[in-house]
Design a protein around this motif. Structure first.
Motif, PDB file in Angstrom:
ATOM      1  N   LEU A 135      38.848  20.507  72.134  1.00 18.94           N
ATOM      2  CA  LEU A 135      40.166  20.469  71.516  1.00 18.94           C
ATOM      3  C   LEU A 135      40.103  20.442  69.991  1.00 18.94           C
ATOM      4  O   LEU A 135      41.142  20.349  69.336  1.00 18.94           O
ATOM      5  CB  LEU A 135      40.943  19.251  72.028  1.00 18.94           C
ATOM      6  N   GLY A 136      38.903  20.489  69.424  1.00 19.34           N
ATOM      7  CA  GLY A 136      38.774  20.465  67.976  1.00 19.34           C
ATOM      8  C   GLY A 136      38.478  19.074  67.458  1.00 19.34           C
ATOM      9  O   GLY A 136      38.125  18.162  68.208  1.00 19.34           O
ATOM     10  N   ARG A 138      40.628  17.008  65.402  1.00 24.64           N
ATOM     11  CA  ARG A 138      41.722  16.045  65.296  1.00 24.64           C
ATOM     12  C   ARG A 138      42.937  16.514  66.099  1.00 24.64           C
ATOM     13  O   ARG A 138      43.988  16.835  65.549  1.00 24.64           O
ATOM     14  CB  ARG A 138      42.108  15.837  63.825  1.00 24.64           C
ATOM     15  N   PRO A 139      42.819  16.512  67.425  1.00 22.53           N
ATOM     16  CA  PRO A 139      43.947  16.970  68.230  1.00 22.53           C
ATOM     17  C   PRO A 139      45.014  15.895  68.380  1.00 22.53           C
ATOM     18  O   PRO A 139      44.718  14.700  68.445  1.00 22.53           O
ATOM     19  CB  PRO A 139      43.296  17.286  69.573  1.00 22.53           C
ATOM     20  N   LYS A 167      37.583  10.629  67.512  1.00 14.56           N
ATOM     21  CA  LYS A 167      36.926  11.332  68.597  1.00 14.56           C
ATOM     22  C   LYS A 167      35.981  10.368  69.290  1.00 14.56           C
ATOM     23  O   LYS A 167      35.003   9.914  68.723  1.00 14.56           O
ATOM     24  CB  LYS A 167      36.169  12.552  68.079  1.00 14.56           C
ATOM     25  N   TYR A 173      39.646  11.675  73.074  1.00 16.47           N
ATOM     26  CA  TYR A 173      40.126  11.319  71.752  1.00 16.47           C
ATOM     27  C   TYR A 173      41.108  10.157  71.879  1.00 16.47           C
ATOM     28  O   TYR A 173      41.814  10.039  72.875  1.00 16.47           O
ATOM     29  CB  TYR A 173      40.849  12.502  71.091  1.00 16.47           C
ATOM     30  N   ASP A 201      45.259  20.968  66.941  1.00 14.96           N
ATOM     31  CA  ASP A 201      44.212  20.383  66.110  1.00 14.96           C
ATOM     32  C   ASP A 201      44.706  20.365  64.662  1.00 14.96           C
ATOM     33  O   ASP A 201      44.936  21.417  64.065  1.00 14.96           O
ATOM     34  CB  ASP A 201      42.930  21.216  66.235  1.00 14.96           C
ATOM     35  N   ASN A 203      43.156  19.783  62.047  1.00  8.30           N
ATOM     36  CA  ASN A 203      42.185  20.409  61.139  1.00  8.30           C
ATOM     37  C   ASN A 203      42.183  21.928  61.231  1.00  8.30           C
ATOM     38  O   ASN A 203      41.616  22.606  60.377  1.00  8.30           O
ATOM     39  CB  ASN A 203      40.778  19.892  61.420  1.00  8.30           C
ATOM     40  N   ASN A 204      42.797  22.449  62.283  1.00 11.02           N
ATOM     41  CA  ASN A 204      42.882  23.898  62.476  1.00 11.02           C
ATOM     42  C   ASN A 204      44.114  24.168  63.331  1.00 11.02           C
ATOM     43  O   ASN A 204      44.042  24.179  64.556  1.00 11.02           O
ATOM     44  CB  ASN A 204      41.627  24.434  63.157  1.00 11.02           C
ATOM     45  N   ASN A 207      44.339  26.295  66.423  1.00  3.59           N
ATOM     46  CA  ASN A 207      43.681  25.863  67.654  1.00  3.59           C
ATOM     47  C   ASN A 207      44.672  25.037  68.469  1.00  3.59           C
ATOM     48  O   ASN A 207      44.855  23.841  68.235  1.00  3.59           O
ATOM     49  CB  ASN A 207      42.438  25.030  67.306  1.00  3.59           C
ATOM     50  N   THR A 208      45.365  25.679  69.405  1.00  3.94           N
ATOM     51  CA  THR A 208      46.416  25.020  70.175  1.00  3.94           C
ATOM     52  C   THR A 208      46.210  25.229  71.672  1.00  3.94           C
ATOM     53  O   THR A 208      45.584  26.202  72.103  1.00  3.94           O
ATOM     54  CB  THR A 208      47.806  25.556  69.791  1.00  3.94           C
TER      55      THR A 208
END
Length: 364
Positions: A135-136, A138-139, A167, A173, A201, A203-204, A207-208
Motif C-alpha cells: 500500500l506504499g 503512508r496509506p 508502518k 499500518y 498513499d 507519499n504518492n 498509488n490508490t
C-alpha cells in the motif's frame, strides 16, 4: 488497557497455557514500550506483567477468558505507537478514548477502527490497515466523516484533517486520524458515519486502492474549559507582524491555543511583483523547560497573491501543560518562500528567523 493490565496482576491461573500468534501491531507496541522504559531506567510493575504475557512466546486466554483474548491485539494501543513522533500529543487519549473495534474488509484490504475520542475540539480516530498488497509508505483511508449533529456545517469547509502513520510490518499500518473542528458546531454528542472509498498513499497520491469501508459509532464530548484573552494582552509585534493568543481551550486530553496572525507580507518579503509566501511556525515551552509537541492548523496563511494585508487564524493543539508550570513561551519562526523557476514548488528566500516570543501566564 491500563485497567486490563491491573486485572492480569490479580489473575490466579492454574492451567497449562499454549503459545499463540500475536499481531505485528501488538509486538511493535510492546517493543516500543520496552525501549521507552529502558530509557527511563525502570519498568512499571503492571507493564512488566503485561509484557511478559505478550512477547515472543505469547500465551492465550481464549479457553478460559474469550473476551480478554478478543480485545488483546488491538484495543487502546495505537496511540502509544507514536510517542516518538514530533506531532505526538496523545498521552492521555488511551484513558479517555472509546473502544470501537469495528472491522471492514473490501477488495482484500482490512480496515479496523480500534478507538476514538472526541473532546469538542478534535475527533481523533485510531485504526489499522492490513492487506496483502503493498500500500506504499503512508496509506490512509480517504473518505467522508459526517455526523447528524453537524447539520452539514462541515460539508465543504470549517474543518481540517491531519494524519500520523506508522508502518507496522510489510502488510500492516497503524493510523491516527485527527479531524479538527475549526469553524462550526461542537455538539455534546455526535453520531458519526465515516464512509471511505479509497486507500491512498500520502507519499504518492497516484498509488490508490478502491473499495468500500463504512463505520458508524457515537462519541460523547469530554468536558472543556475556555479562557478568552481580550484587549490584545497576549501579543508579540515585530517587523510588520502582529500575533495574538485570543483564547485557550483545555480538555482532559489536550490544550488548544487559538492565534491571530496579521502580516504585512509586502514589507516582510520586500516584494510587490513576484510571488512571496510567509509561513509562521511555533515552538512552545513552559517555564520549567518542557517542550510541547503541537498539531498546527495554519488557516489561510499569507501570500502576495492577496490584494492587501490579511489576518490568518491558526491554532496549536498540544497536550495538557505540566501541573507545576506557571507560564508559556511561544516563539514564532518566520519562513519566507518564493516560487522556484519553472516549477510549482516553493523555496526559502532566506534562513528562517524568530521574532520576540509571546509570554503567556497560566492561571492555576
Amino acid at each position: 488497557m491500563k485497567k486490563l493490565y491491573k486485572q492480569f496482576n490479580h489473575l490466579n491461573i492454574e492451567m497449562e497455557l499454549e503459545p499463540m500468534e500475536v499481531s505485528d501491531l501488538e509486538k511493535e507496541r510492546v517493543k516500543k514500550n520496552l525501549i521507552k522504559n529502558k530509557k527511563k531506567r525502570y519498568i512499571s510493575r503492571n507493564f512488566s506483567v503485561a509484557a511478559a504475557l505478550l512477547v515472543a512466546s505469547s500465551i492465550t486466554f481464549s479457553f478460559a477468558f474469550p473476551t480478554i483474548a478478543a480485545k488483546l491485539p488491538i484495543m487502546g494501543d495505537i496511540f502509544e505507537l507514536f510517542n516518538n513522533d514530533e506531532e505526538y500529543v496523545f498521552e492521555k487519549h488511551n484513558t479517555y478514548s472509546t473502544e470501537i473495534g469495528i472491522s471492514e474488509e473490501s477488495n482484500g484490504i482490512d480496515v479496523t477502527v480500534t478507538d476514538a475520542v472526541y473532546d469538542g475540539e478534535n475527533i481523533t480516530i485510531a485504526y489499522t490497515i492490513k492487506s496483502e498488497h503493498d500500500l506504499g509508505a503512508r496509506p490512509i483511508l480517504d473518505g467522508n466523516l459526517v455526523a447528524d449533529e453537524f447539520e452539514n456545517e462541515y460539508e465543504y469547509s470549517g474543518y481540517a484533517e491531519n494524519y500520523i502513520i506508522e508502518k507496522i510490518s510489510e502488510k500492516e499500518y497503524a493510523v491516527v486520524y485527527i479531524y479538527e473542528l475549526i469553524k462550526g458546531p461542537k455538539p455534546d454528542k455526535i453520531h458519526i458515519t465515516w464512509q471511505g472509498g479509497t486507500i491512498i498513499d500520502l507519499n504518492n497520491v497516484n498509488n490508490t486502492f478502491q473499495g468500500d469501508w463504512s463505520f458508524q459509532f457515537s462519541l460523547n464530548a469530554l468536558e472543556s474549559e475556555t479562557q478568552k484573552f481580550t484587549g490584545g494582552s497576549i501579543i508579540t509585534e515585530e517587523d510588520s507582524i502582529e500575533i495574538l493568543v485570543t483564547k485557550m481551550t483545555e480538555t482532559p486530553i489536550s490544550t488548544t491555543l487559538y492565534l491571530s496572525e496579521g502580516v504585512d507580507i509586502r514589507l516582510i518579503a520586500e516584494e510587490d511583483e513576484e510571488l512571496r509566501v510567509v509561513q509562521i511556525e511555533y515552538t512552545v515551552f513552559d517555564n520549567l523547560g518542557n517542550k510541547y509537541n503541537t498539531i498546527h492548523y495554519r488557516d489561510i496563511g499569507h501570500s502576495t497573491d492577496f490584494p492587501k494585508t490579511r489576518h490568518s487564524y491558526p491554532r496549536l493543539t498540544t497536550t495538557n501543560f505540566h501541573e507545576k508550570a506557571t507560564s508559556l513561551t511561544i516563539t514564532p519562526i518566520i519562513n519566507i518562500y518564493k516560487k522556484k523557476e519553472n516549477d510549482t514548488l516553493l523555496e526559502l528566500v532566506k534562513e528562517p528567523y524568530t521574532i520576540e516570543p509571546i509570554y503567556m501566564p497560566l492561571n492555576k
